[in-house]
Design a protein around this motif. Structure first.
Motif, short mmCIF file in Angstrom:
data_model
loop_
_atom_site.label_atom_id
_atom_site.label_comp_id
_atom_site.label_asym_id
_atom_site.label_seq_id
_atom_site.Cartn_x
_atom_site.Cartn_y
_atom_site.Cartn_z
N MET A 82 0.84 -1.20 0.00
CA MET A 82 0.00 0.00 0.00
C MET A 82 0.88 1.25 0.00
N PRO A 83 0.53 2.26 -0.82
CA PRO A 83 1.33 3.49 -0.80
C PRO A 83 1.16 4.22 0.52
N LYS A 84 2.17 4.97 0.89
CA LYS A 84 2.11 5.76 2.12
C LYS A 84 1.02 6.82 1.99
N ARG A 85 0.22 6.97 3.06
CA ARG A 85 -0.88 7.94 3.02
C ARG A 85 -0.33 9.36 2.92
N VAL A 86 -1.01 10.16 2.11
CA VAL A 86 -0.70 11.59 2.00
C VAL A 86 -2.03 12.32 2.15
N ILE A 87 -2.20 12.97 3.30
CA ILE A 87 -3.44 13.66 3.62
C ILE A 87 -3.17 15.15 3.74
N ALA A 90 -11.25 21.79 4.76
CA ALA A 90 -11.54 20.49 4.16
C ALA A 90 -10.29 19.63 4.23
N TYR A 91 -10.51 18.32 4.16
CA TYR A 91 -9.41 17.35 4.04
C TYR A 91 -9.42 16.79 2.62
N ALA A 92 -8.23 16.45 2.15
CA ALA A 92 -8.11 15.81 0.84
C ALA A 92 -7.13 14.66 0.96
N ASP A 93 -7.47 13.53 0.35
CA ASP A 93 -6.59 12.37 0.32
C ASP A 93 -5.82 12.40 -1.00
N LEU A 94 -4.51 12.61 -0.89
CA LEU A 94 -3.66 12.72 -2.08
C LEU A 94 -2.85 11.45 -2.31
N THR A 95 -3.16 10.41 -1.57
CA THR A 95 -2.41 9.16 -1.66
C THR A 95 -2.42 8.63 -3.09
N GLY A 96 -1.24 8.29 -3.58
CA GLY A 96 -1.13 7.71 -4.91
C GLY A 96 -1.02 8.71 -6.04
N ALA A 142 -2.11 25.13 3.95
CA ALA A 142 -2.20 23.67 3.80
C ALA A 142 -1.24 22.98 4.75
N GLY A 143 -1.70 21.89 5.33
CA GLY A 143 -0.85 20.98 6.07
C GLY A 143 -0.90 19.63 5.38
N ILE A 144 0.26 19.03 5.15
CA ILE A 144 0.32 17.74 4.46
C ILE A 144 1.05 16.77 5.36
N LEU A 150 -5.11 14.04 11.53
CA LEU A 150 -4.76 14.75 12.75
C LEU A 150 -3.51 15.60 12.57
N VAL A 151 -2.45 15.01 12.06
CA VAL A 151 -1.21 15.74 11.87
C VAL A 151 -1.37 16.81 10.80
N ALA A 152 -2.12 16.51 9.74
CA ALA A 152 -2.34 17.50 8.68
C ALA A 152 -3.05 18.74 9.22
N LYS A 153 -4.05 18.53 10.09
CA LYS A 153 -4.77 19.68 10.66
C LYS A 153 -3.84 20.54 11.51
N ILE A 154 -3.02 19.90 12.32
CA ILE A 154 -2.05 20.67 13.12
C ILE A 154 -1.09 21.42 12.20
N ALA A 155 -0.59 20.74 11.16
CA ALA A 155 0.40 21.33 10.28
C ALA A 155 -0.13 22.54 9.53
N SER A 156 -1.42 22.53 9.18
CA SER A 156 -1.98 23.66 8.41
C SER A 156 -1.95 24.95 9.22
N ASP A 157 -1.87 24.83 10.54
CA ASP A 157 -1.86 26.01 11.39
C ASP A 157 -0.46 26.50 11.70
N LEU A 158 0.56 25.68 11.41
CA LEU A 158 1.91 26.01 11.82
C LEU A 158 2.52 27.16 11.02
N GLY A 159 2.10 27.32 9.77
CA GLY A 159 2.72 28.35 8.94
C GLY A 159 1.80 29.51 8.59
N LYS A 160 0.65 29.60 9.23
CA LYS A 160 -0.33 30.65 8.88
C LYS A 160 0.23 32.04 9.10
N PRO A 161 -0.24 33.00 8.28
CA PRO A 161 -1.08 32.84 7.09
C PRO A 161 -0.29 32.36 5.88
N ALA A 162 -0.99 31.87 4.88
CA ALA A 162 -0.39 31.37 3.64
C ALA A 162 0.63 30.28 3.92
#
Length: 361
Positions: free
Chosen positions: A1-6, A106-112, A137-139, A144-156
């Motif tokens: 299975m490919p590694k998840r990318v959310i 929103a969340y997006a699944d970019l896996t694959g 964006a947090g990737i 859970l980690v993606a949501k935290i990451a999206s806030d780490l670099g705000k704004p843009a």
């Protein structure tokens, strides 16, 4: 299975951004979007206002004290909904698996996907060009980690990070940085000697379970290490519909409360009829002036959406409870829709400070 990318996509100061698109002369000024009543709260604030400590969910009065020079604008939810539909419509044109989590995220699944990060950067740039809305964006390998990451670099912001790196980066911060760990839980953790996420990561699971319960203790331990395998789902099925209001001044008169409940029940019935939705469980929510929150519910024999039944049951529930103190908030809800499993028992009451399951932000 490919590694998840959310990816977690979060519009920066969304309501304020929409207002600035409509009123470009206010750019660069501290802006607060909030109602005007005595109990109004801040919906959002521009980054210029945030520098003064103004934040979402803060009382509007406190926000004005902190930043008296700010321009305050009442929210226009119709305008925000229109812009939101345009933004997420553009996102769905490019990405197949998208789960909208709110009007501005929103969340997006970019896996694959081949080269997902350049694709996402191009998408964010196109959304900004076509709508004026900036997305951070947090990737990560999980929601859970993606949501935290999206806030780490705000704004843009555009932050791609793994679970272990993110856990280490946040080790010195309050556990509240993790979605699902709220202020009351964080205060209890501090009392136990776990004031930071790093401290919590080293806490024995058994000790957490002894304080918070078996399931919640285990969940806290998992969250502290940012473990999450929840999927991105493309459809969100509503489990209930409700209508509630917080009063500008507490109401003690039971007849007045009944009149308000009848009006809300009528509006809820009309909304259910427009959707062609019926439910079997009718409930009320009452928050007293001391913040004690009580729910009462009844399950009827057949699925309904008619005004008479919803109002009748709601009023009976209110009369049976007979609020012993002035009421701050009142609401009515219909659940257990036609395709839902049987409802779980409703909690009887929730005194102030009580920990609920699951842990809430």
């Amino acid at each position: 299975m490919p590694k998840r990318v959310i990816a977690h996509l979060d519009c920066d100061a969304f309501y304020a951004s929409v207002e600035l698109l409509r009123r470009p002369e206010l750019r660069g000024l501290p802006l607060i979007v909030a109602g005007t009543g005595p109990r109004a709260v801040v919906t959002t604030a521009s980054y210029e206002a945030r520098r003064f400590g103004v934040g979402s969910a803060m009382s509007a009065a406190e926000a004005r004290r902190r930043c008296p020079q700010a321009v305050t604008i009442p929210p226009d939810h119709q305008a925000y909904s229109e812009v939101s539909r345009t933004v997420w419509g553009l996102v769905r044109e490019r990405l197949e698996i998208v789960q909208q989590a709110g009007i501005d995220e929103a969340y997006a699944d970019l896996t694959g996907l081949e080269r997902p990060l350049p694709l996402l950067r191009a998408l964010i740039a196109d959304v900004k060009e076509q709508t004026g809305i900036q997305i951070s964006a947090g990737i990560a390998p999980s929601r859970l980690v993606a949501k935290i990451a999206s806030d780490l670099g705000k704004p843009a912001g555009f932050v791609a990070i793994g679970r272990e790196d993110c856990a280490a980066r946040l080790a010195g911060r309050s556990p509240r940085v993790v979605p699902g760990i709220g202020p009351k839980t964080a205060a209890r953790l501090a009392e136990m000697g776990y004031p930071t996420l790093g401290h919590l990561q080293r806490a024995p699971v058994k000790e957490l379970q002894a304080r918070f319960g078996e399931n919640s203790g285990r969940d806290l331990h998992r969250r502290s290490h940012l473990h999450d395998d929840s999927p991105v789902v493309t459809e969100r099925v509503a489990k209930s519909r409700s209508n509630e209001t917080t009063f500008d001044a507490d109401i003690a008169d039971h007849a007045e409360l009944e009149a308000i409940l009848r009006r809300m029940g009528k509006e809820l019935a009309e909304a259910l009829q427009r959707k062609g939705t019926r439910g079997r469980t009718i409930a009320i929510k009452v928050r007293l002036d001391d913040w004690t929150t009580v729910t009462r519910a009844r399950t009827v024999e057949t699925h309904v959406n008619d005004e008479a039944t919803i109002i009748g049951v709601a009023v009976e529930l209110l009369r049976a409870y007979a609020p012993p103190r002035p009421v701050r908030l009142l609401g009515v809800r219909v659940a257990s829709f036609e395709d839902d499993p049987p409802p779980a028992p409703e909690p009887r009451s929730a005194p102030p400070g009580q920990l609920r399951l699951p842990l809430s932000v």
